[in-house]
Enzyme design. Structure first.
Site, PDB file in Angstrom:
ATOM      1  N   GLU A 273       0.873  -1.299   0.087  1.00 21.73           N
ATOM      2  CA  GLU A 273       0.012  -0.003   0.025  1.00 21.73           C
ATOM      3  C   GLU A 273       0.999   1.148   0.004  1.00 21.73           C
ATOM      4  OE1 GLU A 273      -3.789   0.280   0.421  1.00 21.73           O
ATOM      5  OE2 GLU A 273      -2.641   1.707  -0.704  1.00 21.73           O
TER       6      GLU A 273
ATOM      7  N   ILE B 284      -2.433   7.455   1.480  1.00 26.73           N
ATOM      8  CA  ILE B 284      -3.644   7.298   0.746  1.00 26.73           C
ATOM      9  C   ILE B 284      -3.968   5.972   0.592  1.00 26.73           C
ATOM     10  CG2 ILE B 284      -5.350   7.870  -1.001  1.00 26.73           C
ATOM     11  CD1 ILE B 284      -3.376  10.077  -1.826  1.00 26.73           C
TER      12      ILE B 284
ATOM     13  N   ASP C  54       9.904   8.374 -10.437  1.00 21.34           N
ATOM     14  CA  ASP C  54       8.989   7.774  -9.270  1.00 21.34           C
ATOM     15  C   ASP C  54       7.627   7.859  -9.500  1.00 21.34           C
ATOM     16  OD1 ASP C  54       9.355   7.450  -6.182  1.00 21.34           O
ATOM     17  OD2 ASP C  54       7.665   8.920  -6.415  1.00 21.34           O
TER      18      ASP C  54
ATOM     19  N   LYS D 198       4.990   4.374  -9.885  1.00 22.35           N
ATOM     20  CA  LYS D 198       3.715   4.506  -8.941  1.00 22.35           C
ATOM     21  C   LYS D 198       2.444   4.313 -10.036  1.00 22.35           C
ATOM     22  CE  LYS D 198       5.506   7.344  -5.277  1.00 22.35           C
ATOM     23  NZ  LYS D 198       5.858   8.534  -4.767  1.00 22.35           N
TER      24      LYS D 198
ATOM     25  N   GLY E 129       6.827  11.531   3.224  1.00 19.55           N
ATOM     26  CA  GLY E 129       7.140  11.835   4.694  1.00 19.55           C
ATOM     27  C   GLY E 129       7.273  10.843   5.571  1.00 19.55           C
TER      28      GLY E 129
HETATM   29  N1  HSE Z   1       9.948  10.802  -3.071  1.00 19.99           N
HETATM   30  C1  HSE Z   1       8.729  10.186  -2.974  1.00 19.99           C
HETATM   31  C2  HSE Z   1       7.660  11.530  -3.162  1.00 19.99           C
HETATM   32  C3  HSE Z   1       8.487   9.757  -1.639  1.00 19.99           C
HETATM   33  O1  HSE Z   1       8.179  12.698  -2.830  1.00 19.99           O
HETATM   34  O2  HSE Z   1       6.433  11.268  -3.454  1.00 19.99           O
HETATM   35  C4  HSE Z   1       7.174   8.841  -1.516  1.00 19.99           C
HETATM   36  O3  HSE Z   1       7.033   7.770  -2.379  1.00 19.99           O
END
Ligand code: HSE
Length: 352
Positions: A123, A130, A195, A199, A297
């Site tokens: 998750e 979330i 990133d 996701k 965070g």
């Molecule tokens: N570096 C990522 C962000 C951390 O700022 O969303 C959380 O996945």
């Protein structure tokens, strides 16, 4: 349940802190106490108050029959993937916040979990605090998900807001995001959109069942965005957001992309600021829903990890047998039909 924590960085330390601080509520939520038996990290924590729990060799936890669950919060693909595989093969449940592992190896690790009768939950790998993967699973029980649009990177959203409000440079805003523990160890992953790409591939796998390699999807980050771009958008009530898209076309193909967009004032994503993430989920017959919360965070992300731990402890005898991801890059299409692009411009915004 006795657990091992892998990685005592930003998120791992947040998980341990929360498990200790909120032990009563977590025991109530999980149905029994959750005890951290080991914290595995190669660095020296001999002066830490929890020094007796630290180990440097993962095999100690992997071969300990008392350990039923491993919480993996290491950065990067290796050794996190190798440790996860070993833990699952040894019959231990695994929860993770590691999007690099889930995006690259999620299909294989879910298969191993299924074969061993344990669960692999992730998750915290997308959307921070979330509970979006649970929500996707619930939505699929009702109907078909046709589209996901979202802001999935807290660092870049924080940077864009600081550039807008304070007029500071991207480099200065990134430094702040690093100080707040939002950015990746290699912040290029945030800035370049990599990133976010990982996701959206994770969310699309959960929604559509097909895991597409994140590196083949069109991906632009915020490198080229200037304070002037942001000011220009503001003049018409718009906002620049690094936006991820996953669209299931009628022919079964899947479009995935990441790019900065000028979001229209009528779209709820326009008011998602700072470290917050938001995900718009379009569900057939149900319409669009928005989910919102802190996307990065230590403690917000730790909250998502602990929700997975509680889920496993409470449903100890379940396995991941209902979750199947097929690795399938052939379903991916880079281009959207013209009518969808036009409709998106009205509803969401346009790429900049
Ligand atoms: N570096 C990522 C962000 C951390 O700022 O969303 C959380 O996945």
């Amino acid at each position: 349940m006795k657990i091992a924590v892998l990685g005592f960085g930003n998120i791992g330390s947040g998980v341990v802190e929360t498990l200790i601080k909120n032990a009563g509520a977590i025991a109530a939520g999980a149905g029994e106490p959750v005890e951290v038996k080991y914290i595995c990290d190669i660095r020296d924590f001999s002066a830490h108050p929890l020094k007796d729990k630290f180990i440097t060799d993962f095999n100690t936890a992997a071969n300990d029959p008392e350990i039923e669950l491993v919480a993996e919060m290491i950065v990067g693909l290796h050794p996190a993937y190798d440790f996860t595989k070993k833990a699952l093969e040894n019959g231990k449940h695994v929860v993770t916040s590691n999007k690099e592992v889930v995006a690259a190896k999620g299909d294989e690790l879910l298969r191993i979990a299924r074969e061993r009768g344990v669960r692999y939950l992730y998750e915290a790998s997308a959307g921070g605090t979330i509970p979006i993967l649970r929500t996707i699973a619930d939505a699929l029980r009702v109907s078909e998900i046709t589209e996901i649009n979202g802001i999935l990177n807290g660092t870049t959203n924080y940077i864009l807001e600081r550039m807008k409000i304070e007029g500071i440079s991207m480099a200065e805003a990134l430094k702040e995001a690093q100080e707040k523990g939002y950015a990746e160890a290699v912040p290029d992953n945030d800035i370049s959109g990599a990133d976010t790409a990982r996701k959206i591939c994770i969310l699309a796998s959960a929604a559509f069942g097909s895991l597409v390699d994140w590196s083949i999807i069109p991906c632009r980050g915020i490198e080229g965005i200037t304070v002037e771009d942001i000011e220009e958008a503001s003049k018409t009530g718009r906002a620049v957001k690094l936006t991820a898209r996953a669209v299931k076309l009628e022919n079964g193909k899947i479009h995935l992309s990441v790019e900065p967009m000028s979001i229209t004032p009528d779209c709820p994503l326009v008011s998602v600021n700072g470290v917050y993430n938001a995900i718009l989920l379009k569900v057939k017959d149900c319409g669009e829903m928005m989910f919102y919360g802190k996307g990065a965070g230590s403690l917000p992300t730790a909250g998502a990890v602990i929700a997975d731990i509680c889920d496993i402890v409470r449903h100890k005898n379940c396995s991941s047998d209902d979750i199947i991801w097929r690795r399938d890059d052939s379903v991916f299409v880079a281009d959207l039909p013209r009518e969808i692009i036009e409709e998106t411009e009205k509803r969401l915004g346009f790429p900049i």
